[in-house]
Write a protein that holds these residues in place. Structure first.
Motif, mmCIF file in Angstrom:
data_model
loop_
_atom_site.group_PDB
_atom_site.id
_atom_site.type_symbol
_atom_site.label_atom_id
_atom_site.label_comp_id
_atom_site.label_asym_id
_atom_site.label_seq_id
_atom_site.Cartn_x
_atom_site.Cartn_y
_atom_site.Cartn_z
ATOM 1 N N ASP A 58 33.828 45.528 40.185
ATOM 2 C CA ASP A 58 32.976 44.742 41.088
ATOM 3 C C ASP A 58 31.958 45.610 41.827
ATOM 4 N N HIS A 59 32.045 46.942 41.637
ATOM 5 C CA HIS A 59 31.094 47.859 42.282
ATOM 6 C C HIS A 59 30.124 48.514 41.293
ATOM 7 N N HIS A 126 42.787 53.874 47.563
ATOM 8 C CA HIS A 126 42.430 52.630 46.863
ATOM 9 C C HIS A 126 42.245 52.943 45.379
HETATM 10 ZN ZN LIG Z 1 37.858 48.439 44.729
#
Ligand SMILES: [Zn+2]
Ligand SMILES: [Zn+2]
Length: 203
Positions: A58-59, A126
């Motif tokens: 998503d990045h 993360h």
């Molecule tokens: Zn992430």
């Protein structure tokens, strides 16, 4: 340095366009690469590089249109996250395509020679190669999915570690209180506000 932050894709990633003297740095082009190109054109900016806080789909999914238009465009990412490009777990159904490893990958450690204003702070937890981009003179931290307003990023994905995330948070709370924090998702905050009320910091 000027900054414009827009939300891209259905995961509403905060994509920041940082610009100075006609050159633009695009942080986390998570989707909608064409829209980012339109913004650059409208502002008369030449893209100088892509900066990734980490390599989750998503990045990164807005990179292909950017590199189609600017084939030499470098992509700065921590080596700890490069195995995630094209990895089967790192994709979503629907609008996001698995993009594979982009061309012109560079180590974020080499970023300061291209953009001296920045420090890439390694903040695993993360993801293994997560970084936060710190702009000291601008009192700005782009914290990716390491630190959110009132929360932190998930650590239950492959390569995640809550222990490492807690260590990473200590690096961030050492920054000046009046640092503006723009996370990878959701509202912006400050280091002071997070030290006061984030349960992962002040628990
Ligand atoms: Zn992430
Ligand atoms: Zn994210």
């Amino acid at each position: 340095m000027e900054r414009l932050t827009i939300q891209v894709g259905s995961y509403e990633v905060n994509c920041s366009i940082l610009s100075d003297e006609g050159r633009a740095w695009i942080v986390d082009p998570g989707q909608e690469g064409e829209r980012i190109l339109e913004i650059l054109a409208k502002k008369g900016l030449e893209p100088a590089g892509v900066l990734l806080t980490h390599a989750h789909f998503d990045h990164i999914s807005g990179i292909p249109p950017l590199q189609k238009a600017f084939p030499e465009l470098p992509v700065y990412v921590h080596p700890g996250d490069t195995p995630m490009f094209g990895h089967p777990f790192n994709q979503s159904w629907g609008e996001y395509e698995s993009i594979g490893t982009p061309a012109n990958i560079r180590d974020v450690a080499d970023l300061p020679s291209a953009l001296p204003a920045v420090t890439a702070i390694h903040t695993p937890g993360h993801t293994p190669g997560g970084v936060c981009f710190y702009f000291k003179d601008d009192k700005l931290l782009l914290s990716g999915d390491t630190l959110f307003a009132g929360s932190v990023g998930r650590t239950d994905f492959p390569g995640g570690s809550m222990g490492k995330l807690m260590e990473s948070l200590k690096k961030l709370t050492a920054l000046p209180d009046d640092t503006l924090v723009i996370p990878g998702h959701g509202p912006h905050t400050t280091i002071a506000a997070e030290k006061r009320s984030n349960p992962y910091i002040n628990g």
